[in-house]
Design a protein around this motif. Structure first.
Motif, PDB file in Angstrom:
ATOM      1  N   PRO A   1      16.325   1.546 -28.979  1.00 62.76           N
ATOM      2  CA  PRO A   1      15.294   0.548 -29.226  1.00 62.76           C
ATOM      3  C   PRO A   1      14.808   0.574 -30.663  1.00 62.76           C
ATOM      4  N   GLU A   2      14.266  -0.544 -31.073  1.00 66.03           N
ATOM      5  CA  GLU A   2      13.740  -0.682 -32.426  1.00 66.03           C
ATOM      6  C   GLU A   2      12.655   0.349 -32.683  1.00 66.03           C
ATOM      7  N   PRO A   3      12.668   0.993 -33.871  1.00 70.78           N
ATOM      8  CA  PRO A   3      11.649   2.004 -34.160  1.00 70.78           C
ATOM      9  C   PRO A   3      10.298   1.361 -34.373  1.00 70.78           C
ATOM     10  N   GLY A   4       9.297   2.171 -34.526  1.00 71.35           N
ATOM     11  CA  GLY A   4       7.973   1.629 -34.784  1.00 71.35           C
ATOM     12  C   GLY A   4       7.065   1.773 -33.597  1.00 71.35           C
ATOM     13  N   PRO A   5       6.114   0.844 -33.429  1.00 65.54           N
ATOM     14  CA  PRO A   5       5.032   1.019 -32.468  1.00 65.54           C
ATOM     15  C   PRO A   5       5.288   0.500 -31.072  1.00 65.54           C
TER      16      PRO A   5
ATOM     17  N   ALA B   1      18.501  -6.910 -26.791  1.00 66.47           N
ATOM     18  CA  ALA B   1      17.704  -8.126 -26.998  1.00 66.47           C
ATOM     19  C   ALA B   1      17.329  -8.333 -28.463  1.00 66.47           C
ATOM     20  N   ARG B   2      17.968  -7.586 -29.358  1.00 67.50           N
ATOM     21  CA  ARG B   2      17.631  -7.684 -30.772  1.00 67.50           C
ATOM     22  C   ARG B   2      17.646  -9.126 -31.305  1.00 67.50           C
ATOM     23  N   PRO B   3      18.551 -10.003 -30.857  1.00 70.59           N
ATOM     24  CA  PRO B   3      18.535 -11.375 -31.369  1.00 70.59           C
ATOM     25  C   PRO B   3      17.205 -12.113 -31.159  1.00 70.59           C
ATOM     26  N   VAL B   4      16.405 -11.679 -30.188  1.00 77.55           N
ATOM     27  CA  VAL B   4      15.114 -12.349 -29.963  1.00 77.55           C
ATOM     28  C   VAL B   4      13.942 -11.435 -30.282  1.00 77.55           C
ATOM     29  N   HIS B   5      14.198 -10.274 -30.911  1.00 76.28           N
ATOM     30  CA  HIS B   5      13.116  -9.347 -31.219  1.00 76.28           C
ATOM     31  C   HIS B   5      12.067  -9.966 -32.140  1.00 76.28           C
TER      32      HIS B   5
ATOM     33  N   LEU C   1      -8.700 -20.021 -22.218  1.00 72.75           N
ATOM     34  CA  LEU C   1      -7.258 -20.038 -22.470  1.00 72.75           C
ATOM     35  C   LEU C   1      -6.474 -20.677 -21.325  1.00 72.75           C
ATOM     36  N   ASP C   2      -5.398 -21.361 -21.678  1.00 75.52           N
ATOM     37  CA  ASP C   2      -4.458 -21.893 -20.699  1.00 75.52           C
ATOM     38  C   ASP C   2      -3.334 -20.871 -20.574  1.00 75.52           C
ATOM     39  N   VAL C   3      -3.497 -19.925 -19.653  1.00 75.34           N
ATOM     40  CA  VAL C   3      -2.533 -18.841 -19.525  1.00 75.34           C
ATOM     41  C   VAL C   3      -1.194 -19.349 -19.021  1.00 75.34           C
ATOM     42  N   ASN C   4      -1.199 -20.352 -18.174  1.00 77.04           N
ATOM     43  CA  ASN C   4       0.060 -20.893 -17.674  1.00 77.04           C
ATOM     44  C   ASN C   4       0.903 -21.465 -18.806  1.00 77.04           C
ATOM     45  N   ALA C   5       0.257 -22.138 -19.733  1.00 73.55           N
ATOM     46  CA  ALA C   5       0.976 -22.681 -20.880  1.00 73.55           C
ATOM     47  C   ALA C   5       1.544 -21.548 -21.729  1.00 73.55           C
ATOM     48  N   LEU C   6       0.771 -20.501 -21.885  1.00 73.15           N
ATOM     49  CA  LEU C   6       1.229 -19.350 -22.655  1.00 73.15           C
ATOM     50  C   LEU C   6       2.424 -18.689 -21.975  1.00 73.15           C
ATOM     51  N   ARG C   7       2.370 -18.562 -20.659  1.00 70.12           N
ATOM     52  CA  ARG C   7       3.506 -18.010 -19.922  1.00 70.12           C
ATOM     53  C   ARG C   7       4.748 -18.874 -20.137  1.00 70.12           C
ATOM     54  N   GLY C   8       4.544 -20.184 -20.170  1.00 67.40           N
ATOM     55  CA  GLY C   8       5.663 -21.097 -20.377  1.00 67.40           C
ATOM     56  C   GLY C   8       6.343 -20.896 -21.714  1.00 67.40           C
ATOM     57  N   GLU C   9       5.606 -20.413 -22.696  1.00 70.20           N
ATOM     58  CA  GLU C   9       6.173 -20.137 -24.005  1.00 70.20           C
ATOM     59  C   GLU C   9       6.880 -18.784 -24.047  1.00 70.20           C
ATOM     60  N   VAL C  10       6.329 -17.813 -23.355  1.00 67.06           N
ATOM     61  CA  VAL C  10       6.855 -16.442 -23.425  1.00 67.06           C
ATOM     62  C   VAL C  10       8.007 -16.212 -22.450  1.00 67.06           C
ATOM     63  N   ASN C  11       7.960 -16.825 -21.289  1.00 69.95           N
ATOM     64  CA  ASN C  11       8.979 -16.573 -20.269  1.00 69.95           C
ATOM     65  C   ASN C  11      10.415 -16.824 -20.742  1.00 69.95           C
ATOM     66  N   PRO C  12      10.685 -17.895 -21.510  1.00 73.81           N
ATOM     67  CA  PRO C  12      12.062 -18.077 -21.996  1.00 73.81           C
ATOM     68  C   PRO C  12      12.551 -16.915 -22.859  1.00 73.81           C
ATOM     69  N   LEU C  13      11.642 -16.299 -23.611  1.00 77.64           N
ATOM     70  CA  LEU C  13      12.021 -15.147 -24.429  1.00 77.64           C
ATOM     71  C   LEU C  13      12.342 -13.945 -23.551  1.00 77.64           C
ATOM     72  N   LEU C  14      11.539 -13.746 -22.507  1.00 80.20           N
ATOM     73  CA  LEU C  14      11.801 -12.646 -21.587  1.00 80.20           C
ATOM     74  C   LEU C  14      13.115 -12.864 -20.835  1.00 80.20           C
ATOM     75  N   LEU C  15      13.372 -14.105 -20.460  1.00 83.98           N
ATOM     76  CA  LEU C  15      14.611 -14.426 -19.763  1.00 83.98           C
ATOM     77  C   LEU C  15      15.813 -14.180 -20.668  1.00 83.98           C
ATOM     78  N   ARG C  16      15.689 -14.586 -21.932  1.00 81.41           N
ATOM     79  CA  ARG C  16      16.794 -14.373 -22.875  1.00 81.41           C
ATOM     80  C   ARG C  16      17.030 -12.880 -23.102  1.00 81.41           C
ATOM     81  N   ALA C  17      15.954 -12.116 -23.205  1.00 75.71           N
ATOM     82  CA  ALA C  17      16.095 -10.668 -23.371  1.00 75.71           C
ATOM     83  C   ALA C  17      16.812 -10.063 -22.166  1.00 75.71           C
TER      84      ALA C  17
END
Length: 325
Positions: free
Chosen positions: A44-48, A170-174, A198-214
């Motif tokens: 995994p990528e170093p750091g925090p 998943a480095r291509p989407v890191h 906050l519209d959490v559902n909208a936020l999930r809609g943005e993040v979920n494709p990244l998680l799926l790609r990973a």
């Protein structure tokens, strides 16, 4: 499993909350640069990143018992009685500890043992409200209780995003994942009013494709055929010994399923409902997005292989069928 009720985190013991501020270390600091020659397969990528995930574990000693007050629960097999949102559980002590923590299952509260706030409780208690609890300032109670369920969803997203960042394949989407992590973390540090709005559902809609790609990038490295069971209803399914390595079980209903001896290595289990599923002897090495709450909701034994970040629940049986003391 993410119960939509006032379940008690299984990590909640006792003790007086400490007045301190908890931070997610990663987004607030620049990432450590990777060595140019390092290949994605080396780790995994170093750091925090690892610190991010550690900070997203519930620290109930720094929380004002929010899951025992803010959320409702209904009398059922998971809870011995009804409790409306905003009313403290009758077992909540004056120091915000749980009076029956050691015997929750015996007292009819197994639902409390499978709830995880992902560190949202201490964030709301110590950051959003600056360490002042709702008992000392009753006027803050309604706002605090409204913020908690939203913050819990944000912290769940943070936990998944941090895990995806730790996947070498998943480095291509890191880069995108790190930007998402920083943005979500910033949102968690807003005012009570801004968090609730906050519209959490909208936020999930943005993040979920990244998680799926990973997930796809990681599972693509698994040899052989990878099964697709995303969102499938596998309630009570007989999958003993099934070859599910690298399978997608995202959002699958696996309630009461027999997964004993199944090969679940590198399987994507994000959002899968494992309540009552039999994981005796199953191999979950490298399982993606598997949470402690999901594991706590299932049944297993000493022969069950879990990712190193997760712990074997005390109520699981030994390989001989005896429940651990």
């Amino acid at each position: 499993m993410s119960p939509q009720h006032g379940a008690r985190s299984s990590a909640h013991g006792g003790g007086r909350p400490r007045r301190r501020t908890h931070r997610v270390p990663g987004p607030g600091r620049p990432p450590t640069a990777a060595a140019p020659e390092r290949e994605p397969e080396t780790g995994p990528e170093p750091g925090p990143v690892a610190a991010d995930r550690e900070a997203l574990r519930a620290d109930c000693s720094a929380c004002f018992g929010l899951c025992c007050v803010a959320l409702p629960f209904a009398r059922s097999s998971d809870f011995a009685e009804d409790k409306p949102a905003g009313r403290p559980c009758g077992h909540l002590r004056s120091d915000f500890g749980c009076g029956i923590h050691a015997r929750l299952r015996d007292e009819g509260y197994p639902g409390c043992t499978v709830f995880d706030c992902f560190g949202a409780g201490q964030k709301v208690s110590q950051v959003t409200f600056g360490g002042t609890d709702w008992r000392r300032e009753p006027g803050s109670a309604s706002a605090m209780f409204a913020v908690f369920p939203v913050m819990r969803q944000l912290h769940e997203l943070l936990a998944y995003t941090a895990e995806a960042l730790a996947l070498p394949a998943a480095r291509p989407v890191h880069a995108e994942l790190r930007r998402a992590l920083e943005r979500i973390d910033e949102l968690t540090r807003g005012t009570a009013e801004s968090v609730v709005a906050l519209d959490v559902n909208a936020l999930r809609g943005e993040v979920n494709p990244l998680l799926l790609r990973a997930s796809e990038l990681t599972r693509a490295r698994v040899p052989g055929r990878r099964r697709e069971h995303r969102g499938a209803d596998l309630t009570g399914a007989r999958l003993s010994g099934a070859g599910l390595r690298g399978a997608s079980l995202r959002g699958a209903l696996l309630i009461g399923a027999d997964l004993s001896g199944a090969d679940l290595r590198d399987a994507d289990l994000i959002g899968a409902d494992l309540r009552g599923a039999d994981l005796a002897g199953a191999d979950l090495t490298g399982a993606l997005f598997l949470t402690q709450a999901q594991v706590n909701a299932a049944r297993g034994d000493t022969a069950t292989t879990l990712p190193p970040s997760l712990s074997r629940p005390a109520h699981w049986k030994s390989a001989g069928g005896v429940v651990d003391a």
